[in-house]
Design an enzyme around this catalytic site. Structure first.
Site, mmCIF file in Angstrom:
data_model
loop_
_atom_site.group_PDB
_atom_site.id
_atom_site.type_symbol
_atom_site.label_atom_id
_atom_site.label_comp_id
_atom_site.label_asym_id
_atom_site.label_seq_id
_atom_site.Cartn_x
_atom_site.Cartn_y
_atom_site.Cartn_z
ATOM 1 N N TYR A 28 8.321 58.272 -62.344
ATOM 2 C CA TYR A 28 8.472 59.392 -61.441
ATOM 3 C C TYR A 28 10.015 59.121 -60.859
ATOM 4 O O TYR A 28 10.786 59.942 -60.827
ATOM 5 C CB TYR A 28 7.553 59.627 -60.211
ATOM 6 C CG TYR A 28 7.764 60.576 -59.470
ATOM 7 C CD1 TYR A 28 7.370 61.924 -59.556
ATOM 8 C CD2 TYR A 28 8.306 60.511 -58.063
ATOM 9 C CE1 TYR A 28 7.585 63.074 -59.045
ATOM 10 C CE2 TYR A 28 8.423 61.604 -57.275
ATOM 11 C CZ TYR A 28 8.133 63.077 -57.828
ATOM 12 O OH TYR A 28 8.303 64.117 -57.010
ATOM 13 N N THR A 44 1.246 70.269 -50.915
ATOM 14 C CA THR A 44 1.112 70.925 -52.282
ATOM 15 C C THR A 44 -0.068 70.587 -53.185
ATOM 16 O O THR A 44 -0.624 69.421 -52.795
ATOM 17 C CB THR A 44 2.229 70.994 -53.238
ATOM 18 O OG1 THR A 44 2.326 69.502 -53.718
ATOM 19 C CG2 THR A 44 3.455 71.140 -52.654
ATOM 20 N N LYS A 58 13.521 61.221 -61.504
ATOM 21 C CA LYS A 58 14.075 62.155 -60.360
ATOM 22 C C LYS A 58 15.459 61.428 -59.926
ATOM 23 O O LYS A 58 16.253 62.129 -59.482
ATOM 24 C CB LYS A 58 13.283 61.691 -58.939
ATOM 25 C CG LYS A 58 11.666 62.700 -59.067
ATOM 26 C CD LYS A 58 12.135 63.997 -59.478
ATOM 27 C CE LYS A 58 10.678 65.075 -59.404
ATOM 28 N NZ LYS A 58 10.890 66.320 -59.728
ATOM 29 N N ASN A 118 11.989 73.780 -61.147
ATOM 30 C CA ASN A 118 11.172 72.806 -60.204
ATOM 31 C C ASN A 118 10.070 72.324 -60.909
ATOM 32 O O ASN A 118 9.333 71.557 -60.322
ATOM 33 C CB ASN A 118 10.700 73.983 -59.139
ATOM 34 C CG ASN A 118 9.190 73.504 -58.482
ATOM 35 O OD1 ASN A 118 9.159 72.756 -57.508
ATOM 36 N ND2 ASN A 118 8.031 74.300 -58.950
ATOM 37 N N ILE A 174 5.377 66.867 -49.276
ATOM 38 C CA ILE A 174 5.092 68.347 -48.994
ATOM 39 C C ILE A 174 3.566 68.784 -49.164
ATOM 40 O O ILE A 174 3.117 68.249 -50.291
ATOM 41 C CB ILE A 174 6.006 69.253 -49.996
ATOM 42 C CG1 ILE A 174 7.586 68.723 -49.677
ATOM 43 C CG2 ILE A 174 5.884 70.693 -49.520
ATOM 44 C CD1 ILE A 174 7.933 69.010 -48.452
#
Length: 251
Positions: free
Chosen positions: A153, A188, A157, A88, A186
């Site tokens: 990014y 976070t 991914k 993760n 999300i």
């Protein structure tokens, strides 16, 4: 569900990693929390132990091969085996156009988000083959679509999706399943730091509007998807990237 089994979670210091470590423990697994941040990871370990679970922390930078080897070795030394891994750990990088993207930042993002997943699988797999376990890698909706800024990014991914498919094919006949999750935004510390969570700003309002369900995701919602993908309930699922996106990919 995972009584007596062992789960390793990288990037377990906060957010989705922390929620997944707690979720594994709630299902009976012994949990290894790995990250670069000792204080925050210690809090994750305390959350697991306070709930009656068993966990310990390994400090590791997943972009460094020696750290990853040590992380896996300490897991097996402590618990005797490895059944599941949630790879993760990740970073966001800069949100600027490609021609303006700093080369050193590109290298850092790819080293952690992509190479880190590769190194983790490389050293986890011999032990997970032995237990016929499962791996879940962290991708993103950015691994399934393009975007206007943040080239490193998106590249990293997308790479995770490809690696997941390749490794899943390599190990399918060995009883090992390898999948990925692809969350949208999300709640976070990472997304908060990027300014995505403040709906009163133009950026925050835009991020919220991209989610047809009318809200952002919770770390626990991703954690439950990881738990399912590792469980026997997903025994016929491998090489799949599961969007957890509140409808972002529907249009």
């Amino acid at each position: 569900m995972f009584e007596g089994e062992v789960a390793l979670v990288t990037g377990g210091s906060s957010g989705i990693g922390r929620a997944t470590a707690v979720a594994f423990a709630a299902e009976g697994a012994k949990v290894v929390v790995a990250s670069r941040r000792s204080e925050e990871s210690g809090e994750t370990v305390r959350m697991v132990t306070d709930a009656g679970g068993e966990a310990f922390f390994v400090q590791a930078d997943v972009s460094i091969s020696a750290d990853v080897q040590r992380m896996v070795a300490q897991t097996v030394e402590r618990f005797g085996k490895l059944n599941y891994a949630f790879n993760n750990a990740g970073v966001g990088g800069n949100m600027v156009p490609t021609a303006e993207y700093p080369e050193d930042v590109f290298d850092k993002v790819v080293s952690i988000n992509l190479k880190g997943v590769f190194l983790s699988m490389k050293y986890e797999l011999p032990y997970i083959v032995a237990t016929k376990g499962a791996i879940v890698n962290m991708s993103s909706v950015a691994g399934l679509v393009g975007g206007r800024v943040g080239v490193a990014y998106y590249a990293s991914k997308h790479g995770v999706v490809g690696m997941t498919k390749a490794a899943a094919l390599e190990y399918a006949d060995k009883g090992v399943r390898i999948n990925a999750v692809a969350p949208a935004v999300i709640k976070t510390p990472l997304t908060e730091g990027a300014g995505f969570l403040n709906k009163d700003t133009q950026l925050g309002a835009m991020m919220l509007a991209r989610h047809p369900v009318g809200r952002l995701g919770e770390p626990e919602e991703v954690a439950q998807a990881v738990i399912w993908l590792c469980s026997k309930r997903a025994s016929f699922t491998t090489g799949h990237t599961l969007p957890i996106d509140g409808g972002v990919l529907i249009p």
